[in-house]
Design a protein around this motif. Sequence first.
Motif, mmCIF file in Angstrom:
data_model
loop_
_atom_site.group_PDB
_atom_site.id
_atom_site.type_symbol
_atom_site.label_atom_id
_atom_site.label_comp_id
_atom_site.label_asym_id
_atom_site.label_seq_id
_atom_site.Cartn_x
_atom_site.Cartn_y
_atom_site.Cartn_z
ATOM 1 N N VAL A 422 48.122 30.328 34.569
ATOM 2 C CA VAL A 422 46.762 31.220 35.173
ATOM 3 C C VAL A 422 45.768 30.264 35.330
ATOM 4 O O VAL A 422 45.485 29.406 34.386
ATOM 5 N N PRO A 423 44.829 30.475 36.156
ATOM 6 C CA PRO A 423 43.455 29.655 36.367
ATOM 7 C C PRO A 423 42.744 30.153 34.965
ATOM 8 O O PRO A 423 42.791 31.243 34.333
ATOM 9 N N LEU A 424 41.914 29.024 34.589
ATOM 10 C CA LEU A 424 41.249 29.081 33.445
ATOM 11 C C LEU A 424 40.354 30.313 33.697
ATOM 12 O O LEU A 424 40.029 31.147 32.656
ATOM 13 N N GLU A 425 39.448 30.651 34.471
ATOM 14 C CA GLU A 425 38.578 31.614 34.486
ATOM 15 C C GLU A 425 39.142 33.102 34.522
ATOM 16 O O GLU A 425 38.539 33.934 34.024
ATOM 17 N N GLN A 426 40.354 33.097 34.996
ATOM 18 C CA GLN A 426 40.981 34.260 34.990
ATOM 19 C C GLN A 426 41.329 34.719 33.449
ATOM 20 O O GLN A 426 41.460 35.697 33.005
ATOM 21 N N VAL A 427 42.066 33.460 32.771
ATOM 22 C CA VAL A 427 42.307 34.062 31.369
ATOM 23 C C VAL A 427 41.171 34.434 30.377
ATOM 24 O O VAL A 427 41.089 35.360 29.571
ATOM 25 N N LEU A 428 39.861 33.710 30.869
ATOM 26 C CA LEU A 428 38.661 34.061 30.228
ATOM 27 C C LEU A 428 38.138 35.507 30.701
ATOM 28 O O LEU A 428 37.699 36.114 29.638
ATOM 29 N N ALA A 429 38.523 36.005 31.913
ATOM 30 C CA ALA A 429 37.912 37.275 32.362
ATOM 31 C C ALA A 429 39.076 38.281 31.648
ATOM 32 O O ALA A 429 38.461 39.323 31.214
ATOM 33 N N TRP A 430 40.012 38.012 31.191
ATOM 34 C CA TRP A 430 40.873 38.950 30.850
ATOM 35 C C TRP A 430 40.418 39.095 29.340
ATOM 36 O O TRP A 430 40.728 40.363 28.813
ATOM 37 N N PHE A 431 40.232 38.092 28.757
ATOM 38 C CA PHE A 431 39.885 38.124 27.167
ATOM 39 C C PHE A 431 38.461 38.765 27.010
ATOM 40 O O PHE A 431 38.093 39.468 26.117
ATOM 41 N N ALA A 432 37.411 38.124 27.856
ATOM 42 C CA ALA A 432 36.137 38.568 27.873
ATOM 43 C C ALA A 432 35.532 39.159 28.833
ATOM 44 O O ALA A 432 34.722 38.378 29.560
ATOM 45 N N PRO A 433 35.980 40.232 29.408
ATOM 46 C CA PRO A 433 35.335 40.829 30.830
ATOM 47 C C PRO A 433 34.009 40.967 30.709
ATOM 48 O O PRO A 433 33.184 40.823 31.553
ATOM 49 N N ARG A 434 33.384 41.563 29.797
ATOM 50 C CA ARG A 434 32.074 42.014 29.549
ATOM 51 C C ARG A 434 31.269 40.710 29.763
ATOM 52 O O ARG A 434 30.289 40.403 30.420
ATOM 53 N N ALA A 435 31.527 39.654 28.798
ATOM 54 C CA ALA A 435 30.758 38.349 28.862
ATOM 55 C C ALA A 435 31.018 37.701 30.092
ATOM 56 O O ALA A 435 29.825 37.101 30.642
ATOM 57 N N ARG A 436 32.207 37.854 30.709
ATOM 58 C CA ARG A 436 32.126 37.106 32.074
ATOM 59 C C ARG A 436 32.001 37.811 33.261
ATOM 60 O O ARG A 436 32.146 37.443 34.336
ATOM 61 N N ARG A 437 31.276 39.032 32.942
ATOM 62 C CA ARG A 437 30.883 39.880 34.159
ATOM 63 C C ARG A 437 32.011 40.117 35.047
ATOM 64 O O ARG A 437 31.834 40.147 36.322
ATOM 65 N N HIS A 438 33.072 40.639 34.733
ATOM 66 C CA HIS A 438 34.284 41.236 35.376
ATOM 67 C C HIS A 438 34.524 42.497 34.858
ATOM 68 O O HIS A 438 34.402 43.060 33.787
ATOM 69 N N SER A 439 35.285 43.354 35.715
ATOM 70 C CA SER A 439 35.788 44.638 35.618
ATOM 71 C C SER A 439 36.942 44.199 34.250
ATOM 72 O O SER A 439 37.715 43.432 34.448
ATOM 73 N N PRO A 440 37.145 45.571 33.455
ATOM 74 C CA PRO A 440 37.878 45.242 32.423
ATOM 75 C C PRO A 440 39.425 45.334 33.080
ATOM 76 O O PRO A 440 39.553 45.909 33.922
ATOM 77 N N PRO A 441 40.304 44.342 32.395
ATOM 78 C CA PRO A 441 41.544 44.462 33.110
ATOM 79 C C PRO A 441 42.299 45.609 32.954
ATOM 80 O O PRO A 441 42.183 46.233 31.833
ATOM 81 N N PRO A 442 43.598 45.720 33.628
ATOM 82 C CA PRO A 442 44.641 46.686 33.182
ATOM 83 C C PRO A 442 45.045 46.559 31.725
ATOM 84 O O PRO A 442 45.019 45.487 31.269
#
Length: 747
Positions: A422-442
């Motif tokens: 998976v793309p690096l930013e995607q795995v970071l967002a799934w692990f740390a959505p709050r810090a990466r400013r993403h919505s929580p993953p399913p």
Amino acid sequence: MVREPLHALLDWGPAVWPAEVLPALGRAVRGPYQAHWTPPPWLLPHQVTAARCLAARLDLFRGALLADAVGLGKTYVASALATRYPAAALVAPAALLPQWRRVTDSLGVHLNAVSHEALSRGLGVPPGDLLVVDEAHRFRNPDTQRYAALARAAPRRHLLLLTATPVVNRAQDLVNLLRLWLPDHALSALGVPSLAAAPATRTLPRLAHAAWAVMVARSPDLVRISMPALPAVHDAAVLDPPPVSRQYLDHVAQGIADLAFPSFADRQAAELLRLHLWHRLASSAAACAETLRRHLAYLDRAIAAAQRGEALSRAAARTLFGTEDDLQLELDGWGAAPPGLDVAALAAERDRVNRLRALLASASQEDPKAQALAAVLAARPGSKTLVFTSAVATAGSLARRLGWDRIGVATAKGARIASGPVPLEQVLAWFAPRARRHSPPPPTLRLDTLIATDLLSEGLDLQDADGIVHYDLPWTPLRLAQRLGRVARLDCPHGRIGVWWLRPCEPIERHLDLARRLRVKLQDQLRLGVPASGTVGRALLVGGMFDWRERLATAHAAPPAPRPGRPLLAVVRGPRAAALALRWTLGSQDLPELLVLAGDPPTAIEDEVAAGRLVELLVHAPAAPAEAGATTAAIRAALATLLRGRLKASLNGPCDEETRRLSRRVLRLAARAAHGRDQQLVRALDQVLDRLTGGLPLGPLRDLDRLLVGSPRPRAFRRWLDETTPPRLPYPEVTLEAALLGDGSLT
């Protein structure tokens, strides 16, 4: 020359109340400070202070170093400083560029960006009046292409370096960073006549004292006083399980000891390779096996080269290391394998490597180290844990052994989850959505554990996690501090961060000696002002060597008052010491300095910790009823001697061997030009020599070195002169503004 004769400079007036001298001391202890600039409103209070200090340092020296502890918002401070310039550029690791863009876009700040890796490949530095360099410790080696590119670009603009660890292995690291924009004698007025000579052990305190004039370095404890949002760090268990079962460990160790490395005539290089294998084995059997696979490929190339009677290139030796290994830099110093290699010796080595690989394949069936990690994770259900390893192979092996249960992997070779890449930013967002400013993953994509190499140890926000595991120990305390900084940051939602270590088991540590290496490097870090670092069992060791300066400045600094005709003097009941507020003037710019003298006879206290203790004693001591005549006379004499020495050193100019060597070459070339009646070349060389004696950073010195090869013409030297800035440093003038003296009634 001195602004006024020394006898007049030291002609203090009658004693005043201590409170009257404290504002001058507060201004001096902070150093250069731009009080009239209003930084952007999105800065936090401690960031405003840093930005104003750095703005003044940039104006004065054309460069500055922001070395605040990790997690205190250096990105925001640099972005604020960029607003002072028509255009600004950024040099940062490629992995951090997306995060920089996200932050600067949200602030409305534009930076022309290029990666460290692009500079290493020969790409130029983008245009900009301010050049910001993130993770600047990566430029500590002056023999790299990225350093050369930055050194060429830095003198033509203002340079801001960002790194929490300007000292990685030794004091020379800090000097190499400073020489990107400072001439050798730039800090001579502050007691360092030569930066090149400063890394000597006995002058380290002097270097730290002077470096404060161009840097800002605050610890987490200092910021926590005004902003208690930083999490506490809890030191958890230190474990030492072996990477393979005990029944195999001795046999694998013997196999490593039996390797001969016949293609390396330099035995120091051979032992470095053996050390590399021990480090890989300490990580995992998989990592050691991967290194042995590369070693086999190298041996095949060596055998083919030997059969052709050719020599192996240095690039071939680099294949022995992975791209993520710090030891790669060490091997670059050794040459390639010599011609005439013994094919039989190489073939025997290949057999030894194959036997060791087979042994590792059997030994890897059991992994006590991975089992220890599994136990740590099992005791933290529902929590997020960041696991750092030094090897890509170890990261993949660990994920498989742990069953990919809510686990992501991020390495220099890419990111993966159970289903694949998976793309690096995607795995970071799934692990740390709050810090990466993403919505929580399913729920099916939620990651509770991220296994990463040190690709992720620099700069990234991952503070959703509340636990860190040092699965492998790095070679430097830098990595320990950087790893902790991914989660122990501003805006961390957790009150406490837990940290675990898996250090090498005793048979392997006997060869690596990692714990001692970390301690030795830590000592130099803390002596030179690194604000926070770590070692085995202590995740956060706060240096805070300069913190007393900020505390004193915050409590007592005030806008400059009309300057009195004579220095202010206050005497208190305290130790026989003096805190002196000096103001050095370099051209139109002021450089404040707080100098501390103590002892009998009085001498400069260069150690920052000792100086801070003395100043705090004097500041909080009650006023003495009368001037201490004998003490005052001794302090006057000692100060006069010290100032004369510093002023003389400033007049002497640069002392580094590179400048002297180039000056000799220019003089020889000028003599030949005069003999040949080439007046244009003589005039050009005279200007070049004047620029050399005035002092230059490393970049222009290197450009001149290349220019002097062959038969250069006057036009080439004039072009170099046009491109070379800054001009000669102005001779400093000094003024004593105030003094706080202890009368010797306390010891």
